[in-house]
Motif scaffolding. Structure first.
Motif, PDB file in Angstrom:
ATOM      1  N   ALA A  19      76.323  27.512   6.212  1.00 45.10           N
ATOM      2  CA  ALA A  19      75.736  27.318   4.937  1.00 45.10           C
ATOM      3  C   ALA A  19      74.069  27.536   5.406  1.00 45.10           C
ATOM      4  CB  ALA A  19      76.193  26.430   3.519  1.00 45.10           C
ATOM      5  N   ALA A  20      74.359  27.239   6.579  1.00 39.83           N
ATOM      6  CA  ALA A  20      72.678  26.641   7.033  1.00 39.83           C
ATOM      7  C   ALA A  20      72.589  26.624   7.926  1.00 39.83           C
ATOM      8  CB  ALA A  20      71.827  25.860   5.754  1.00 39.83           C
ATOM      9  N   ALA A  21      71.298  27.100   8.698  1.00 45.86           N
ATOM     10  CA  ALA A  21      72.027  27.174  10.692  1.00 45.86           C
ATOM     11  C   ALA A  21      70.274  27.835  11.083  1.00 45.86           C
ATOM     12  CB  ALA A  21      72.339  28.667  10.804  1.00 45.86           C
ATOM     13  N   ASN A  22      70.451  26.720  12.158  1.00 50.36           N
ATOM     14  CA  ASN A  22      69.157  26.059  12.976  1.00 50.36           C
ATOM     15  C   ASN A  22      67.864  26.507  11.990  1.00 50.36           C
ATOM     16  OD1 ASN A  22      66.792  26.098  14.757  1.00 50.36           O
ATOM     17  ND2 ASN A  22      67.010  28.476  15.220  1.00 50.36           N
ATOM     18  N   ILE A  23      67.749  25.312  10.783  1.00 50.26           N
ATOM     19  CA  ILE A  23      66.646  25.924   9.333  1.00 50.26           C
ATOM     20  C   ILE A  23      65.563  24.995   9.465  1.00 50.26           C
ATOM     21  CG2 ILE A  23      66.364  25.153   7.330  1.00 50.26           C
ATOM     22  CD1 ILE A  23      68.183  27.779   7.071  1.00 50.26           C
ATOM     23  N   ASN A  24      63.860  25.821  10.062  1.00 49.19           N
ATOM     24  CA  ASN A  24      62.955  25.449  10.452  1.00 49.19           C
ATOM     25  C   ASN A  24      62.264  24.738   9.555  1.00 49.19           C
ATOM     26  OD1 ASN A  24      64.065  24.013  13.468  1.00 49.19           O
ATOM     27  ND2 ASN A  24      63.642  26.182  13.730  1.00 49.19           N
ATOM     28  N   ALA A  41      72.755  31.980   0.195  1.00 53.64           N
ATOM     29  CA  ALA A  41      72.461  31.839   1.195  1.00 53.64           C
ATOM     30  C   ALA A  41      71.663  30.554   1.512  1.00 53.64           C
ATOM     31  CB  ALA A  41      71.030  32.671   0.387  1.00 53.64           C
ATOM     32  N   GLY A  42      72.015  29.357   1.218  1.00 56.70           N
ATOM     33  CA  GLY A  42      71.967  28.122   1.760  1.00 56.70           C
ATOM     34  C   GLY A  42      70.842  27.321   1.138  1.00 56.70           C
ATOM     35  N   TYR A 213      53.889  31.468  -9.307  1.00 53.65           N
ATOM     36  CA  TYR A 213      52.785  29.632  -9.101  1.00 53.65           C
ATOM     37  C   TYR A 213      52.964  29.157  -7.762  1.00 53.65           C
ATOM     38  CZ  TYR A 213      54.421  29.898 -14.273  1.00 53.65           C
ATOM     39  OH  TYR A 213      54.293  29.798 -15.015  1.00 53.65           O
ATOM     40  N   ALA A 214      54.301  29.953  -6.876  1.00 51.63           N
ATOM     41  CA  ALA A 214      53.867  29.858  -5.515  1.00 51.63           C
ATOM     42  C   ALA A 214      52.686  29.867  -4.536  1.00 51.63           C
ATOM     43  CB  ALA A 214      55.468  30.597  -4.553  1.00 51.63           C
ATOM     44  N   THR A 215      52.556  29.077  -3.678  1.00 57.08           N
ATOM     45  CA  THR A 215      51.517  29.902  -2.784  1.00 57.08           C
ATOM     46  C   THR A 215      52.273  30.214  -1.884  1.00 57.08           C
ATOM     47  OG1 THR A 215      51.124  27.941  -1.762  1.00 57.08           O
ATOM     48  CG2 THR A 215      49.892  28.729  -3.998  1.00 57.08           C
ATOM     49  N   ARG A 216      52.686  30.047  -1.718  1.00 58.39           N
ATOM     50  CA  ARG A 216      54.305  30.047  -0.246  1.00 58.39           C
ATOM     51  C   ARG A 216      55.367  30.176  -0.590  1.00 58.39           C
ATOM     52  NH1 ARG A 216      55.285  25.632   3.974  1.00 58.39           N
ATOM     53  NH2 ARG A 216      56.470  26.558   5.038  1.00 58.39           N
ATOM     54  N   VAL A 217      56.423  30.928   0.606  1.00 65.21           N
ATOM     55  CA  VAL A 217      58.093  31.603   0.043  1.00 65.21           C
ATOM     56  C   VAL A 217      58.210  31.025   1.381  1.00 65.21           C
ATOM     57  CG1 VAL A 217      59.581  33.878  -0.923  1.00 65.21           C
ATOM     58  CG2 VAL A 217      57.315  33.158  -2.124  1.00 65.21           C
ATOM     59  N   ILE A 218      59.986  30.762   1.232  1.00 67.56           N
ATOM     60  CA  ILE A 218      60.283  30.701   2.217  1.00 67.56           C
ATOM     61  C   ILE A 218      62.294  31.543   1.581  1.00 67.56           C
ATOM     62  CG2 ILE A 218      62.183  29.444   3.386  1.00 67.56           C
ATOM     63  CD1 ILE A 218      59.841  26.876   2.499  1.00 67.56           C
ATOM     64  N   ALA A 219      62.513  32.683   2.410  1.00 68.85           N
ATOM     65  CA  ALA A 219      63.191  33.361   2.314  1.00 68.85           C
ATOM     66  C   ALA A 219      64.128  33.259   3.080  1.00 68.85           C
ATOM     67  CB  ALA A 219      62.891  34.860   1.998  1.00 68.85           C
ATOM     68  N   PHE A 220      65.546  32.871   2.181  1.00 69.44           N
ATOM     69  CA  PHE A 220      67.063  32.607   2.876  1.00 69.44           C
ATOM     70  C   PHE A 220      67.312  33.758   2.415  1.00 69.44           C
ATOM     71  CE2 PHE A 220      67.140  27.933   3.661  1.00 69.44           C
ATOM     72  CZ  PHE A 220      66.278  27.683   2.902  1.00 69.44           C
ATOM     73  N   TYR A 221      68.803  34.187   4.162  1.00 67.16           N
ATOM     74  CA  TYR A 221      69.341  34.780   4.022  1.00 67.16           C
ATOM     75  C   TYR A 221      70.798  34.407   4.673  1.00 67.16           C
ATOM     76  CZ  TYR A 221      72.078  39.137   4.042  1.00 67.16           C
ATOM     77  OH  TYR A 221      73.653  40.487   3.826  1.00 67.16           O
ATOM     78  N   ASP A 222      71.555  34.317   4.148  1.00 66.99           N
ATOM     79  CA  ASP A 222      73.153  34.286   4.822  1.00 66.99           C
ATOM     80  C   ASP A 222      73.216  32.659   5.524  1.00 66.99           C
ATOM     81  OD1 ASP A 222      75.810  34.416   5.812  1.00 66.99           O
ATOM     82  OD2 ASP A 222      75.194  35.534   7.191  1.00 66.99           O
ATOM     83  N   GLY A 223      72.521  31.878   4.815  1.00 69.34           N
ATOM     84  CA  GLY A 223      71.798  30.565   6.183  1.00 69.34           C
ATOM     85  C   GLY A 223      70.882  30.390   6.774  1.00 69.34           C
ATOM     86  N   HIS A 224      70.059  31.814   7.181  1.00 71.00           N
ATOM     87  CA  HIS A 224      69.036  31.694   8.438  1.00 71.00           C
ATOM     88  C   HIS A 224      67.510  32.082   6.874  1.00 71.00           C
ATOM     89  CE1 HIS A 224      72.770  32.427  11.286  1.00 71.00           C
ATOM     90  NE2 HIS A 224      71.857  31.988  11.848  1.00 71.00           N
TER      91      HIS A 224
END
Lengths: 262, 316
Positions: A19-24, A41-42, A213-224
């Protein structure tokens, strides 16, 4: 800016499914981060791991340099991370004010009293002030079961924020809320978060809200994680456009319409 | 915003009245009232658990334990001081509940109910097989003393009655405050949404554990008073029908207020006495019908009648 939350190689698998891989991820103080990604996406798995609802299969979570991997939700809450839920988690038979009073009583540093009345004037004043911070004080005496979705969402967030956390994780704050109420809700929440000085991270499907609203975005796809950076840059990332946003970012639509008219 | 709460004052008045009335009550009614007060103590504990969404079908365990503590202390250890025994039986019940509570606080709904029932039936089984404690017949309890004073047989029932009034008053007084406290509301929070409680930094298990231990101590005190006034204990006190009776009373009175348990317990004893008089062989039918009527027409118990009247009064 100093970092408050840092995850290193965070991984969660359910049997053969990852479900989530190597999330830093590193979250800095007072930052407002939008998390995007299609269903599955996780995103929620990530929030669930950080708040102790799910134990990671691998990797570690550091909060202010302290390893909190494997903490239970209540230990995580006590360290200063709080969260809201996709479906507001409230006490439906109690009134809005009682919900807030319970939140304050439970989150206070003191033990829960067995004789001191919870509804003392001081406690009520504190709770009412907290409710008015989210503009829901007029619903104080209404049982939660009778409240509209938007108000429930606000109460859910207000209760989470009662601990005065350093980091707030919002899981789809606008899901289930009418389109015309979404911006009003986010304005109220973001203002309250800014006032408190907490950093926040919100999961959202609506790109208009993310970009506003966000100043920064993190995009998830397929656990990455496929993109992590300033909002505009991340939303224009080719992979993000292909997998999440869609090739035509609907933010540009009005311009496109104008062009079409011309 | 704050409503004035006269409960504490009213409880004090009720306590004084009960003591005074005790001087003129006929023996049978004094006995009935004492039993009702004793059972109400158990029910108050049960209501506390019910407010947290848990129904115990095994409060008979601690009720019986309290009764047998009085019996064993008097017959075998020569301890007859009523007040001292109440503390001892509450302490013993608290210890046992703390042990069982470690397991029980992890269970909810039917699993909690069945486990509590199972534990009470274990005690029943043990007592039935223990011939030293009279097996199914139980045994007679030595007459209690009060701070070294031995009341005459005529005075004894008045002494136990007054003691029951005092203990019931203290229970009602502190439990009313408890319901309004943070810990009291924590029970309702656990009933409504455990995930939220967990994310508010509080362990739902711990909340249930504390309530279970408190309820056990109250049940033991109730059992002790019953043993003192009845002068006899038997394993029936731990049988599941006894525990069921407490649930019946809790439903009859309702969970809205601490006093509801006392009203419920008193009415239950009255209804049972009358039913037994009217229909010696089918009195359970009358009790069963009463319960059905209450569930159909007053799902929140008799207390909802009083509450409705209060709300109506305010509107006028």
């Amino acid at each position: 800016m100093s970092s408050i939350l840092e995850t290193k190689g965070l991984t969660k698998s359910f049997g053969a499914i990852t479900a989530a891989a190597n999330i830093n991820v590193t979250i800095n103080e007072k930052e407002i981060v939008g998390v995007i990604g299609s269903n599955g996406a996780g995103k929620t798995t990530f929030i669930n791991m950080v708040t102790g609802y799910l134990k990671p299969t691998g990797g570690s979570i550091l909060f202010r340099g302290r390893d909190i991997t494997g903490f239970s939700p209540r230990q995580v809450t006590r360290t200063g991370i709080c969260r809201s839920f996709q479906v507001a988690q409230l006490f439906p038979e109690l009134t809005t004010l009682e919900n807030m009073l319970v939140a304050h009583a439970m989150l206070s540093k003191k033990r829960l009293g067995m004789q001191a009345p919870m509804k003392s004037q001081t406690n009520i004043d504190t709770a009412m002030a907290a409710l008015s911070g989210y503009e829901i004080e007029s619903y104080a005496d209404a049982p939660v079961a009778t409240l509209p979705q938007g108000i429930r969402k606000l109460l859910d967030i207000a209760m989470a924020m009662a601990s005065g956390p350093d980091l707030l994780l919002l899981d789809e704050p606008t899901s289930g809320v009418a389109i015309e109420e979404k911006f009003g809700l986010m304005d109220t929440v973001m203002e309250a978060v800014k006032r408190s000085g907490a950093a926040s991270l919100f999961v959202e499907h609506d790109m208009e809200i993310v970009s506003r609203y966000a100043t920064r975005v993190i995009a998830f796809y397929d656990g990455h994680i496929i993109a992590d950076g300033p909002t505009e840059e991340a939303l224009n990332n080719p992979e993000v456009r292909e997998y999440i946003v869609g090739s035509e970012l609907h933010l540009q639509k009005p311009e496109d319409d104008q062009n079409a008219e011309n | 915003m704050l409503k004035t709460d006269n409960t504490s004052r009213n409880l004090c008045i009720a306590f004084v009245l009960l003591l005074l009335v005790g001087l003129i009550l006929p023996n049978w009614l004094a006995f009935l009232t004492t039993i009702a007060l004793a059972k109400a103590m158990v029910v108050v504990g049960l209501v506390m658990l019910m407010r947290a969404g848990l129904v115990s079908f095994g409060q008979g365990l601690y009720y019986c334990l309290g009764g047998y503590t009085v019996g064993i202390a008097g017959q075998h250890l020569g301890i007859t001081d009523a007040v001292g025994i109440l503390f001892v039986s509450a302490f013993i019940a608290g210890c046992l509940a703390a042990l069982l509570g470690l397991l029980l606080c992890r269970y909810r709904e039917i699993f909690f109910a069945m486990l509590t029932l199972a534990f009470s039936m274990i005690l029943y089984g043990v007592l039935v097989k223990t011939s030293e404690l009279g097996s199914t017949d139980g045994f007679n309890v030595a007459k209690v003393t009060l701070l070294g004073w031995q009341p005459s047989p005529g005075q004894l029932s008045l002494v136990v009655y007054s003691l029951a009034c005092l203990v019931a008053f203290l229970t009602a007084f502190f439990m009313h405050r408890y319901y309004q406290s943070g810990m009291g509301f924590a029970g309702e929070a656990v009933r409504e949404n455990e995930i939220r409680v967990e994310y508010l930094g509080v362990s739902p298990q711990r909340v249930v554990f504390i309530k279970y231990v408190l309820a056990a101590m109250l049940a033991a005190v109730g059992g002790s008073i019953t043993a003192m006034i009845a002068g006899h204990v038997d394993p029936e006190m731990a049988y599941w029908t006894t525990s069921g009776e407490f649930v019946f009373v809790a439903l009859l009175g309702g969970t809205g207020h601490v006093v509801a348990a006392f009203i419920g317990a008193f009415l239950f004893e009255v209804i049972r006495t009358i039913a037994f008089d009217l229909a010696p062989y089918t009195w359970q039918m009358i009790l069963g019908t009463t319960l059905l009527l209450v569930i159909f027409f007053l799902p929140k118990g008799l207390w909802s009648l009083l509450k409705a009247k209060k709300v109506g009064g305010n509107n006028v």
